[in-house]
Design an enzyme around this catalytic site. Structure first.
Site, PDB file in Angstrom:
ATOM      1  N   ASP A   1      -8.324   4.168  -4.424  1.00 31.41           N
ATOM      2  CA  ASP A   1      -7.529   5.230  -4.228  1.00 31.41           C
ATOM      3  C   ASP A   1      -7.181   5.778  -5.766  1.00 31.41           C
ATOM      4  OD1 ASP A   1      -5.353   7.061  -3.127  1.00 31.41           O
ATOM      5  OD2 ASP A   1      -5.209   5.505  -1.551  1.00 31.41           O
TER       6      ASP A   1
ATOM      7  N   ASP B   1      -5.660  10.967  -4.350  1.00 26.16           N
ATOM      8  CA  ASP B   1      -4.482  11.042  -4.093  1.00 26.16           C
ATOM      9  C   ASP B   1      -3.628  12.283  -4.549  1.00 26.16           C
ATOM     10  OD1 ASP B   1      -1.579   9.571  -2.773  1.00 26.16           O
ATOM     11  OD2 ASP B   1      -1.167   9.979  -4.872  1.00 26.16           O
TER      12      ASP B   1
ATOM     13  N   GLU C   1      -6.811  14.467  -1.001  1.00 23.38           N
ATOM     14  CA  GLU C   1      -5.660  14.611   0.087  1.00 23.38           C
ATOM     15  C   GLU C   1      -5.150  16.086  -0.362  1.00 23.38           C
ATOM     16  OE1 GLU C   1      -1.574  12.576   1.128  1.00 23.38           O
ATOM     17  OE2 GLU C   1      -1.965  12.621  -1.023  1.00 23.38           O
TER      18      GLU C   1
ATOM     19  N   HIS D   1      -1.648   5.608   6.519  1.00 23.42           N
ATOM     20  CA  HIS D   1      -0.535   4.758   6.110  1.00 23.42           C
ATOM     21  C   HIS D   1       0.538   5.527   5.975  1.00 23.42           C
ATOM     22  CE1 HIS D   1      -2.081   6.500   2.568  1.00 23.42           C
ATOM     23  NE2 HIS D   1      -1.009   6.286   1.983  1.00 23.42           N
ATOM     24  N   ASP D   2       0.578   6.767   6.214  1.00 21.72           N
ATOM     25  CA  ASP D   2       1.467   7.699   6.042  1.00 21.72           C
ATOM     26  C   ASP D   2       2.062   8.159   7.553  1.00 21.72           C
ATOM     27  OD1 ASP D   2       1.728   7.618   3.259  1.00 21.72           O
ATOM     28  OD2 ASP D   2       0.281   9.307   3.183  1.00 21.72           O
TER      29      ASP D   2
HETATM   30  C1  GLC Z   1       0.048  10.365  -0.792  1.00 24.98           C
HETATM   31  C2  GLC Z   1       0.036   8.931   0.030  1.00 24.98           C
HETATM   32  C3  GLC Z   1       1.657   8.454  -0.007  1.00 24.98           C
HETATM   33  C4  GLC Z   1       2.297   8.535  -1.272  1.00 24.98           C
HETATM   34  C5  GLC Z   1       2.091   9.951  -1.917  1.00 24.98           C
HETATM   35  C6  GLC Z   1       2.665   9.785  -3.701  1.00 24.98           C
HETATM   36  O1  GLC Z   1       0.771  11.171  -0.112  1.00 24.98           O
HETATM   37  O2  GLC Z   1      -0.627   8.971   0.555  1.00 24.98           O
HETATM   38  O3  GLC Z   1       1.680   7.194   0.612  1.00 24.98           O
HETATM   39  O4  GLC Z   1       3.536   7.988  -1.130  1.00 24.98           O
HETATM   40  O5  GLC Z   1       1.143  10.342  -2.218  1.00 24.98           O
HETATM   41  O6  GLC Z   1       1.472   9.018  -4.301  1.00 24.98           O
END
Ligand code: GLC
Ligand code: CA
Length: 557
Positions: free
Chosen positions: A98, A199, A256, A329-330
């Site tokens: 990540d 991310d 993302e 995981h979100d």
């Molecule tokens: C992304 C991750 C999340 C995290 C956020 C800040 O959305 O998936 O879990 O809290 O970024 O890094």
């Protein structure tokens, strides 16, 4: 489309903290991932995305990195990662890490030095601004609630944090910072990591041109999303990042990139020379069957999901490959989000699995998804573990919810539900750990666990294995990746179906996403049945009679 090594990805996301503990501290670790590689081979996986394992104070469970070069001791050490890469490689599995470079942890030495000397070298690594007579430099709300600015001590200076205050945003306008990041990324790629899930990358560029925005909440703040998501000029950073790192290593990257990407820019993101290999399709993530909006109309919700999934495919239309996923995981678990409680069983769960599995693009599963892990609702707020849960709780109350409503909302939709420990078997703590885990195991682990399902040819796990085997089979692999996409029965309520064709082959994927039967006129003559979650498929004079939540994949003549 030029063919590429990662196009046949059957991906698996691991949340290391909750995957497997091997040293009896109640926390999952890298050795635990290595220990289960053969299980992932059994499922048919060929790419793993590891959620962050870098050194971190864990204010956002690793998405707050305090040392990009090191592994957090909680997870092991660099030797463990090298071992994992090597063992995975032997089994034909590539490891993605990540990459969290929109922000660091507030404990990162760069930020600590920035606080000491905001005008010095490291002050310029972050976004530090003078306050105004009203306080913070502007009235943006952070994505996790509260102001996006935190005051530095008793100075009149503030630093920007789009996420928690423990995650100061990096200043990508600074070429020295960018160079430092590229070197770091290349070091991981040199080590054997084959790519990254990238991310929060759509937030790298911030547009400060507008004055304060109109207040839109009881907190006196405003949603500044449009000013810090894929803002004008972000492409320069993304392209430079790619050219200096990913491209040189033929790496696989999954951005993302949040919703709202202007359709005309898609090629720049995931075209042949795009910034990333692929991006996640988030369109289903906003739906919850128990939300006020959809509570009494689950079929209408499915139709809305269908509409968005199909619109997305029409928009992409061969210009690249999306990453199709359902869980991460979100998000809370998919069956809980898509299927009314009293309808959840093997059939509806396997139906959900099939909804987007055969769409153009690549697929990614999340740990526990293939065995149908469920949400574990809490009795009390303090059973949750994520600092942002508590921020959200307060924020919802400030915005008018009662304490009970706020708790209920969180208990229904919390992202933490997907973070309960992996359910391996029926031993104490679900085989995840020999001691009490950092986050409570779902008590249903005696019924829902990997070991039981692996032995059962009729389990959800067995169904996932069949889906994966079909996607990877010599005859159909290219069809499912590169084949054309044509919606079927678009106006049929609760039916999500499409046809995929490639060379001389053609396949119909038909999902009856509702508790009632459906009778549909087939779009052609059936040559063979490739997959079904029921033992039988009833076809009479060109009409297919689908049972409740039946999902089928048929080869057509
Ligand atoms: C992304 C991750 C999340 C995290 C956020 C800040 O959305 O998936 O879990 O809290 O970024 O890094
Ligand atoms: Ca451990």
């Amino acid at each position: 489309m030029l063919k590429n090594w990662w196009h046949n990805t059957i991906g698996y996301q691991i949340y290391p903290k909750s995957f497997q503990d091997t040293n009896g501290d109640g926390i999952g670790d890298l050795k635990g991932v290595t220990a289960h590689l053969d299980d992932l081979v059994d499922l048919g996986i060929n790419v793993i995305w590891l959620c962050p394992v870098n050194k971190s104070p864990m204010k956002d469970h690793g998405y707050d990195i305090s040392d990009y070069e090191e592994i957090d001791p909680m997870f092991g050490n660099k030797g463990d990662l090298i071992e994992l890469i090597r063992e995975a490689d032997r089994r034909g599995i590539r490891i993605l890490m990540d990459l969290v470079v929109n922000h660091t942890s507030s404990e990162h030495p760069w930020f600590q030095r920035a606080l000491e000397d905001p005008d010095g070298k490291y002050g310029k690594y972050y976004i530090i601004r003078e306050g105004t007579d009203k306080g913070a430099p502007n009235n943006w709300r952070s994505i996790f609630g509260g102001s996006a600015w935190e005051r530095i001590g008793d100075t009149n200076r503030y630093y920007l944090h789009l996420f928690t205050k423990w995650q100061p945003d990096l200043n990508w306008e600074n070429p020295a910072l960018r160079q430092e990041i590229y070197e770091m990324v290349n070091r991981w790629l040199d080590l054997g990591v084959r790519g990254f899930r990238v991310d929060a990358i759509s937030h790298l560029k911030k547009d400060f041109s507008a004055p304060d925005l109109p207040v839109d909440g009881a907190d006196g703040l405003a949603d500044g999303f449009a000013f810090f998501t894929n803002a004008e000029g972000i492409g320069v950073f993304l392209n430079e990042l790619k050219e200096n790192t990913f491209q040189r290593h033929d790496a696989m990257t999954i951005g993302e990139v949040d919703e709202g990407l202007p359709p005309e820019t898609l090629e720049k993101y995931i075209g042949e020379n795009g910034y990333f290999s692929t991006i996640f399709d988030f369109c289903h993530s906003i739906f919850h069957v128990n939300s006020a909006k959809w509570k009494d109309q689950p079929v209408a919700m499915m139709d809305e999901i269908k509409k968005l999934l199909f619109e997305k495919q029409a928009m992409v239309n061969g210009r690249g490959l999306l990453c199709n996923y359902l869980e991460n995981h979100d998000l809370s678990r998919t069956v809980e989000r898509f299927i009314p409680e009293n309808e959840i069983d093997f059939y509806s769960s396997s139906l959900v699995a099939g909804i987007n599995f055969f769409l153009p693009g690549i697929v990614f599963l999340y740990q526990g998804q293939a065995i149908g892990m469920r949400d574990f609702r809490k009795e009390r707020l303090d059973e949750f573990r994520d600092p942002t849960t508590f921020v959200l709780y307060e924020e919802q109350i400030r915005n008018g919810m009662t304490a009970e409503e706020s708790f209920d909302q969180i208990n229904r939709e919390s992202r933490e539900h997907s973070r309960t420990p992996m359910q391996w078997n029926s031993a104490p703590n679900a085989g995840f750990s020999t001691v009490e885990p950092w986050f409570a195991v779902n008590p249903n682990y005696r019924e829902i666990n990997y070991e039981t399902q692996k032995k059962d040819p009729n389990s959800l796990y067995a169904f996932y294995k069949k889906m994966i085997a079909l996607r990877k089979s010599g005859d159909f692999q290219e069809l499912f990746i590169y084949g054309s996409f044509d919606p079927l029965y678009e106006d049929e309520p609760g039916v999500i179906a499409y046809r995929r064709s490639y060379d001389s082959r053609s396949v119909a994927v038909i999902n009856n996403a509702k508790p009632d039967e459906a009778a549909l006129t087939l779009p052609g003559t059936v040559k063979s049945t490739l997959l079904s979650n029921y033992d039988t498929i009833v076809i009479n004079s060109g009409i297919i009679h689908l049972k409740r939540y039946q999902t089928v994949v048929l080869e057509l003549l």
